[in-house]
Design a protein around this motif. Structure first.
Motif, PDB file in Angstrom:
ATOM      1  N   THR A   2       0.830  -1.207   0.000  1.00  0.00           N
ATOM      2  CA  THR A   2       0.000   0.000   0.000  1.00  0.00           C
ATOM      3  C   THR A   2       0.862   1.255   0.000  1.00  0.00           C
ATOM      4  OG1 THR A   2      -1.744  -1.174   1.212  1.00  0.00           O
ATOM      5  CG2 THR A   2      -1.841   1.224   1.229  1.00  0.00           C
ATOM      6  N   ILE A   3       1.940   1.255   0.767  1.00  0.00           N
ATOM      7  CA  ILE A   3       2.805   2.438   0.872  1.00  0.00           C
ATOM      8  C   ILE A   3       3.387   2.820  -0.489  1.00  0.00           C
ATOM      9  CG2 ILE A   3       5.004   3.293   1.820  1.00  0.00           C
ATOM     10  CD1 ILE A   3       4.301   1.766   4.412  1.00  0.00           C
ATOM     11  N   VAL A   4       3.853   1.806  -1.241  1.00  0.00           N
ATOM     12  CA  VAL A   4       4.472   2.100  -2.543  1.00  0.00           C
ATOM     13  C   VAL A   4       3.480   1.928  -3.691  1.00  0.00           C
ATOM     14  CG1 VAL A   4       6.810   1.557  -1.788  1.00  0.00           C
ATOM     15  CG2 VAL A   4       5.374  -0.259  -2.732  1.00  0.00           C
ATOM     16  N   CYS A   5       2.192   1.746  -3.326  1.00  0.00           N
ATOM     17  CA  CYS A   5       1.121   1.627  -4.329  1.00  0.00           C
ATOM     18  C   CYS A   5       1.420   0.512  -5.325  1.00  0.00           C
ATOM     19  CB  CYS A   5       0.931   2.955  -5.062  1.00  0.00           C
ATOM     20  SG  CYS A   5      -0.624   3.045  -5.984  1.00  0.00           S
ATOM     21  N   ARG A   6       1.779  -0.657  -4.768  1.00  0.00           N
ATOM     22  CA  ARG A   6       2.113  -1.803  -5.613  1.00  0.00           C
ATOM     23  C   ARG A   6       0.935  -2.760  -5.646  1.00  0.00           C
ATOM     24  NH1 ARG A   6       7.252  -5.833  -4.671  1.00  0.00           N
ATOM     25  NH2 ARG A   6       5.988  -6.486  -2.900  1.00  0.00           N
ATOM     26  N   GLN A   7       0.501  -3.133  -6.833  1.00  0.00           N
ATOM     27  CA  GLN A   7      -0.631  -4.037  -6.988  1.00  0.00           C
ATOM     28  C   GLN A   7      -0.153  -5.480  -6.867  1.00  0.00           C
ATOM     29  OE1 GLN A   7      -3.868  -3.048  -7.364  1.00  0.00           O
ATOM     30  NE2 GLN A   7      -3.098  -0.952  -7.109  1.00  0.00           N
ATOM     31  N   THR A   8      -0.771  -6.239  -5.965  1.00  0.00           N
ATOM     32  CA  THR A   8      -0.444  -7.665  -5.825  1.00  0.00           C
ATOM     33  C   THR A   8      -1.725  -8.443  -5.602  1.00  0.00           C
ATOM     34  OG1 THR A   8      -0.167  -7.456  -3.442  1.00  0.00           O
ATOM     35  CG2 THR A   8       1.830  -7.231  -4.792  1.00  0.00           C
ATOM     36  N   ASN A  53       4.147   7.462  22.191  1.00  0.00           N
ATOM     37  CA  ASN A  53       2.775   7.796  21.763  1.00  0.00           C
ATOM     38  C   ASN A  53       2.681   8.092  20.262  1.00  0.00           C
ATOM     39  OD1 ASN A  53       1.295   7.576  24.270  1.00  0.00           O
ATOM     40  ND2 ASN A  53       2.473   9.356  24.947  1.00  0.00           N
ATOM     41  N   ARG A  54       3.539   7.435  19.492  1.00  0.00           N
ATOM     42  CA  ARG A  54       3.474   7.573  18.023  1.00  0.00           C
ATOM     43  C   ARG A  54       2.659   6.414  17.454  1.00  0.00           C
ATOM     44  NH1 ARG A  54       8.877   8.788  19.261  1.00  0.00           N
ATOM     45  NH2 ARG A  54       9.353   6.576  18.979  1.00  0.00           N
ATOM     46  N   TYR A  55       1.621   6.726  16.723  1.00  0.00           N
ATOM     47  CA  TYR A  55       0.812   5.693  16.082  1.00  0.00           C
ATOM     48  C   TYR A  55       0.158   6.276  14.840  1.00  0.00           C
ATOM     49  CZ  TYR A  55      -2.872   8.150  18.650  1.00  0.00           C
ATOM     50  OH  TYR A  55      -3.715   9.113  19.150  1.00  0.00           O
ATOM     51  N   HIS A  56      -0.222   5.383  13.933  1.00  0.00           N
ATOM     52  CA  HIS A  56      -0.839   5.808  12.686  1.00  0.00           C
ATOM     53  C   HIS A  56      -1.826   4.727  12.265  1.00  0.00           C
ATOM     54  CE1 HIS A  56      -1.130   8.329   9.192  1.00  0.00           C
ATOM     55  NE2 HIS A  56      -0.819   7.359   8.361  1.00  0.00           N
ATOM     56  N   ILE A  57      -2.895   5.133  11.634  1.00  0.00           N
ATOM     57  CA  ILE A  57      -3.929   4.195  11.193  1.00  0.00           C
ATOM     58  C   ILE A  57      -3.895   4.086   9.679  1.00  0.00           C
ATOM     59  CG2 ILE A  57      -5.712   5.998  11.130  1.00  0.00           C
ATOM     60  CD1 ILE A  57      -6.420   2.477  12.364  1.00  0.00           C
ATOM     61  N   PHE A  58      -4.005   2.841   9.173  1.00  0.00           N
ATOM     62  CA  PHE A  58      -3.936   2.598   7.737  1.00  0.00           C
ATOM     63  C   PHE A  58      -5.096   1.744   7.281  1.00  0.00           C
ATOM     64  CE2 PHE A  58       0.130   4.292   6.451  1.00  0.00           C
ATOM     65  CZ  PHE A  58       0.105   4.222   5.069  1.00  0.00           C
ATOM     66  N   ASN A  59      -5.706   2.144   6.197  1.00  0.00           N
ATOM     67  CA  ASN A  59      -6.662   1.290   5.504  1.00  0.00           C
ATOM     68  C   ASN A  59      -5.912   0.671   4.329  1.00  0.00           C
ATOM     69  OD1 ASN A  59      -8.672   0.035   4.117  1.00  0.00           O
ATOM     70  ND2 ASN A  59      -9.994   1.828   3.914  1.00  0.00           N
ATOM     71  N   ILE A  60      -5.521  -0.600   4.484  1.00  0.00           N
ATOM     72  CA  ILE A  60      -4.665  -1.225   3.467  1.00  0.00           C
ATOM     73  C   ILE A  60      -5.447  -1.798   2.294  1.00  0.00           C
ATOM     74  CG2 ILE A  60      -2.807  -1.737   5.096  1.00  0.00           C
ATOM     75  CD1 ILE A  60      -3.817  -4.565   5.302  1.00  0.00           C
ATOM     76  N   ARG A 100      -3.114   8.627  -0.748  1.00  0.00           N
ATOM     77  CA  ARG A 100      -1.880   9.411  -0.708  1.00  0.00           C
ATOM     78  C   ARG A 100      -1.756  10.145   0.631  1.00  0.00           C
ATOM     79  NH1 ARG A 100       1.727  11.921  -4.354  1.00  0.00           N
ATOM     80  NH2 ARG A 100       2.499  13.941  -3.588  1.00  0.00           N
ATOM     81  N   THR A 101      -2.896  10.566   1.191  1.00  0.00           N
ATOM     82  CA  THR A 101      -2.879  11.330   2.443  1.00  0.00           C
ATOM     83  C   THR A 101      -2.313  10.502   3.591  1.00  0.00           C
ATOM     84  OG1 THR A 101      -4.802  12.583   1.721  1.00  0.00           O
ATOM     85  CG2 THR A 101      -4.299  12.625   4.070  1.00  0.00           C
ATOM     86  N   GLN A 102      -2.791   9.240   3.737  1.00  0.00           N
ATOM     87  CA  GLN A 102      -2.311   8.423   4.854  1.00  0.00           C
ATOM     88  C   GLN A 102      -0.828   8.084   4.705  1.00  0.00           C
ATOM     89  OE1 GLN A 102      -4.741   4.879   5.088  1.00  0.00           O
ATOM     90  NE2 GLN A 102      -4.143   4.110   3.073  1.00  0.00           N
ATOM     91  N   VAL A 103      -0.342   7.941   3.467  1.00  0.00           N
ATOM     92  CA  VAL A 103       1.079   7.679   3.235  1.00  0.00           C
ATOM     93  C   VAL A 103       1.890   8.932   3.552  1.00  0.00           C
ATOM     94  CG1 VAL A 103       2.828   7.078   1.514  1.00  0.00           C
ATOM     95  CG2 VAL A 103       0.615   5.902   1.503  1.00  0.00           C
ATOM     96  N   LYS A 104       1.419  10.087   3.091  1.00  0.00           N
ATOM     97  CA  LYS A 104       2.119  11.359   3.316  1.00  0.00           C
ATOM     98  C   LYS A 104       2.240  11.649   4.817  1.00  0.00           C
ATOM     99  CE  LYS A 104       1.911  16.202   1.757  1.00  0.00           C
ATOM    100  NZ  LYS A 104       1.755  16.903   3.047  1.00  0.00           N
ATOM    101  N   GLU A 105       1.161  11.407   5.571  1.00  0.00           N
ATOM    102  CA  GLU A 105       1.182  11.652   7.018  1.00  0.00           C
ATOM    103  C   GLU A 105       2.178  10.730   7.719  1.00  0.00           C
ATOM    104  OE1 GLU A 105      -2.835  11.175   8.230  1.00  0.00           O
ATOM    105  OE2 GLU A 105      -3.470  13.169   7.534  1.00  0.00           O
ATOM    106  N   LEU A 106       2.275   9.490   7.252  1.00  0.00           N
ATOM    107  CA  LEU A 106       3.233   8.550   7.838  1.00  0.00           C
ATOM    108  C   LEU A 106       4.663   9.032   7.610  1.00  0.00           C
ATOM    109  CD1 LEU A 106       3.944   5.816   9.183  1.00  0.00           C
ATOM    110  CD2 LEU A 106       3.858   4.783   6.905  1.00  0.00           C
ATOM    111  N   LEU A 107       4.985   9.461   6.377  1.00  0.00           N
ATOM    112  CA  LEU A 107       6.340   9.924   6.066  1.00  0.00           C
ATOM    113  C   LEU A 107       6.685  11.188   6.870  1.00  0.00           C
ATOM    114  CD1 LEU A 107       6.514   9.352   2.200  1.00  0.00           C
ATOM    115  CD2 LEU A 107       7.173   7.805   4.047  1.00  0.00           C
ATOM    116  N   GLU A 108       5.704  12.042   7.072  1.00  0.00           N
ATOM    117  CA  GLU A 108       5.937  13.244   7.884  1.00  0.00           C
ATOM    118  C   GLU A 108       6.230  12.868   9.334  1.00  0.00           C
ATOM    119  OE1 GLU A 108       2.409  15.507   7.257  1.00  0.00           O
ATOM    120  OE2 GLU A 108       3.094  16.386   5.340  1.00  0.00           O
TER     121      GLU A 108
END
Length: 700
Positions: A36-42, A171-178, A183-191
């Motif tokens: 999901t992070i690199v937008c790879r289809q599998t 207290n660092r955490y992030h939520i992902f819908n895989i 793009r927003t959830q990936v951008k927030e993770l990288l930030e």
């Protein structure tokens, strides 16, 4: 720590290429998250068995991801094989000088327990204690939260373990819908990763190089030893290869501990997919043709991995012995199964040797060690697995005369691995000069005689039971609007699960009971009160038990509300019950006085373990100790399957039996319970007085 070649920008560390390591238990969604992070289809991501490096672009930034093998969610680090732990450490070597962040992946739609948290902590700290400064908890399958905020999930009741884990990560955490790319959830993770690097003074995580070197050196030495073992085994096989004859039929008996993958082997051999993958409760014989040979496979009940043969139910031990009689004149091979994704230690070795000793020392001449779940090895060889484990596995391989084979349970249609197994069996038969495993005639005769006698006695017991039911007064059990049940038994008997099953809820939780717990619910129009009590040690005499446990068990009577009461003595069906267990039960039940037996029904748990066998056969196999307990309870008993909690019939039938017991004894609060309560209170006072006397004597 090492500088990462990044430069500050607006107070936040700018990273030209992100290096990220993903860690987590099996099934957490690591591989799906990486894709999901690199937008790879599998299509249907496979389980990661070795570190995999993925490079791509995420939200316009270059990213290197290292996907690592997962551990079993409930297994601590010492329960994970050495080669898998080494692979976790080597994940650091795939992103030198070190990762900017480690993502600890957790499914948001699954219960996360304290043991899960401890397992995660132990596996992460294989990489060093400072790993937490660079770790972010990433919750996958975020769509399952629906309208709930992730903060609510973390802070919700029962999820306090997540608070501790997230707190350890600053207290660092992030939520992902895989399931879909955003793009927003990936951008927030990288930030968030940039913030971590900035907070760590512009440094990435660099593992202790000495530790990394030691693991690499261990892997190198293991590879060398594995190569030597492989050559030695091949030379051994070559000696008998020219002498082996082709067998027109092959008879096989499968042996091993529970969940070792025995039942899957039958599917593997016959090229079937997911047919009858149930727990084997009794000998199952399957016969079919493969490559022009008639193949007979006998699957046997498994034993508990680390428990001795003394703890295994007599019925299971008899089934193992009987398996030899069911493929006359005897099996060509005994296939002893081990899972390759679990370590093999001293406890497992002792248990295995004791269970194999049921068949006699000669059995080892006809045994091949069969490793299951071979797909989890990845590119490693089985020899590397053997050499990476401790001495016990090497000793076991030696006892099997260096005969072993690996089966990939995920590739059931691969006939090549089965053909190779048959070759090894034929070579072993040639080495044994054409002989199959044959039980000593005296033992063979005794096994058949004992089994026949037990079946005969069990049928007689069943007839007596049927006659008693026929002669019982129809409708003797009066419907009761209120009823109280007290659960008694040794620890691990299944009391708490039985309480949940009876009430049809999880009100008792899943932890071992340390003090009396009372729960009330309406069942079938009656008010039902169930009291769970602490379990006693299965074999310890009452004098050796802590006084607090004895007092707590007695305390259960004070919690009983007005109305008839029944004591349920809980006993596991899939475990042995011998004289030591009988004495422990007798002593603890007698805490309530001799009359308690008149109000007691034996509740057998793990009812699914019986399979098609009758409870009467189990009772006859276990022998006099269990029969004594049942006779004390007027032969009143009931079977409960805690795995079938949705079935209300088993609970309805139990309540009917209790109503019959109450009617038979005319047990009610006004007649019997006051005497029982008074007796119990007197016993508690005597116990406390005795304790005070001992304390005074000790002081003087």
């Amino acid at each position: 720590m090492a500088a990462c070649g990044s430069s500050p920008q607006y107070g936040v560390q700018f990273i030209s290429e992100f290096r990220i390591v993903l860690l987590g238990n099996k099934g957490a969604g690591k591989t799906s998250l990486a894709n999901t992070i690199v937008c790879r289809q599998t299509t249907s991501p496979k389980s990661t068995v070795q570190c995999t490096k993925i490079r791509g672009v995420a939200a316009g930034r270059l990213v290197t991801l290292v996907d690592s093998p997962g551990w079993w969610k409930n297994f601590l680090a010492n329960e994970t094989p050495e080669f898998q732990k080494q692979e976790l450490v080597l994940s650091m070597a795939h992103c030198q000088p070190g990762p900017h962040a480690v993502l600890l992946v957790i499914r948001v739609d699954a219960l996360y327990t304290e043991k899960n948290r401890r397992a995660a902590q132990q596996h992460l700290e294989l990489l060093g204690k400072d790993i937490w400064k660079h770790t972010i908890v990433v919750f996958t399958y975020g769509d399952h939260l629906q309208d709930q905020m992730v903060e609510q999930h973390i802070e919700s009741e029962g999820e306090i373990v997540l608070q501790r884990l997230v707190g350890k990560c600053g207290n660092r955490y992030h939520i992902f819908n895989i399931d879909r790319y955003s793009r927003t959830q990936v951008k927030e993770l990288l930030e968030m990763i940039e913030d971590i690097v900035s907070g760590n003074g512009g440094a990435c995580y660099e593992m202790d190089q000495r530790c990394l070197y030691e693991v690499k050196e261990m892997r190198r030495v293991t590879e060398e030893k594995a190569m030597k073992r492989s050559l030695m085994v091949q030379e051994q096989r070559d000696v008998h290869k020219g002498h082996k004859g082709s067998l027109s039929n092959i008879r096989i008996v499968l042996l091993g501990y529970r969940r070792s993958g025995k039942s899957s082997i039958g599917n593997n051999i016959f090229g079937r997919e997911n047919v009858g993958l149930k727990k084997t409760s009794q000998c199952v014989k399957t016969q079919s043709e493969f490559a022009g040979k008639v193949i007979t496979v006998l699957d046997t009940p498994g034993w508990w991995k680390t428990l001795t043969a003394r703890d295994t139910a007599e019925l299971d031990k008899q089934e193992i012995l009987r398996s030899i009689c069911l493929c006359p004149p005897g099996p060509h091979a005994l296939l002893l199964t081990l899972r390759i994704d679990m370590p093999f230690r001293d406890e497992e070795m002792k248990s295995l040797e004791e269970h194999m000793s049921l068949l006699g020392e000669r059995a080892w001449k006809h045994t091949i060690l069969l490793f299951t779940y071979g797909d989890l090895l990845g590119d490693l060889t089985v020899e590397q697995y053997i050499e990476s484990e401790e001495k016990d596995l090497k000793l076991l391989v030696a006892k099997c005369r260096n005969r072993y084979h690996v089966l990939n349970n995920k590739n059931l249609l691969d006939g090549g691995q089965v053909t190779e197994l048959f070759k090894k069996i034929e070579e072993m038969v040639a080495e044994n000069e054409g002989h199959y495993y044959e039980m000593h005639p005296r033992i063979y005769k005794e096994v058949r005689r004992k089994w026949s006698l037990m079946e005969k006695k069990s049928k007689m017991r069943l007839k007596v039971k049927s006659r008693k039911m026929t002669n019982s007064v129809k409708g003797a059990g009066q419907y009761l609007s209120e009823l109280s049940l007290v659960l008694l038994g040794y620890g691990e008997a299944g009391k708490t699960s039985a309480g949940n099953t009876i009430l049809g809820t999880t009100d008792f939780g899943f932890k071992r009971t340390s003090c009396c717990v009372k729960r009330t619910r309406e069942i079938d129009g009656r008010l039902l009160t169930v009291i769970d009590t602490p379990g006693w040690s299965k074999r310890l005499q009452i004098e050796e038990m802590p006084k607090l446990i004895k007092q707590e068990i007695l305390q259960s009577v004070s919690l009983i509300p007005p109305g008839p009461v029944c004591f349920l003595l809980v006993i596991r069906l899939d475990s042995s019950f011998q004289e030591e267990e009988r004495r422990a039960v007798k002593d603890h039940m007698n805490l309530f006085g001799e009359k308690v037996w008149d109000q007691t029904l034996v509740l057998f748990t793990c009812g699914d373990w019986l399979g098609d066998r009758t409870i009467e056969l189990y009772i006859e196999c276990e022998g006099e100790a269990l029969k004594w307990i049942l006779e004390k309870c007027g032969n009143r008993h009931h079977i409960l399957s805690n795995k079938n909690q949705r079935s209300s019939n088993q609970v309805t039938e139990l309540l009917k039996k209790i109503e019959e017991l109450v009617a038979e004894n005319k047990t009610c609060r006004s007649v019997g319970m006051w005497d029982l309560k008074e007796n119990t209170e007197n016993r508690m006072e005597n116990m406390q007085a005795k304790e005070r006397g001992l304390q005074r004597q000790k002081y003087l």
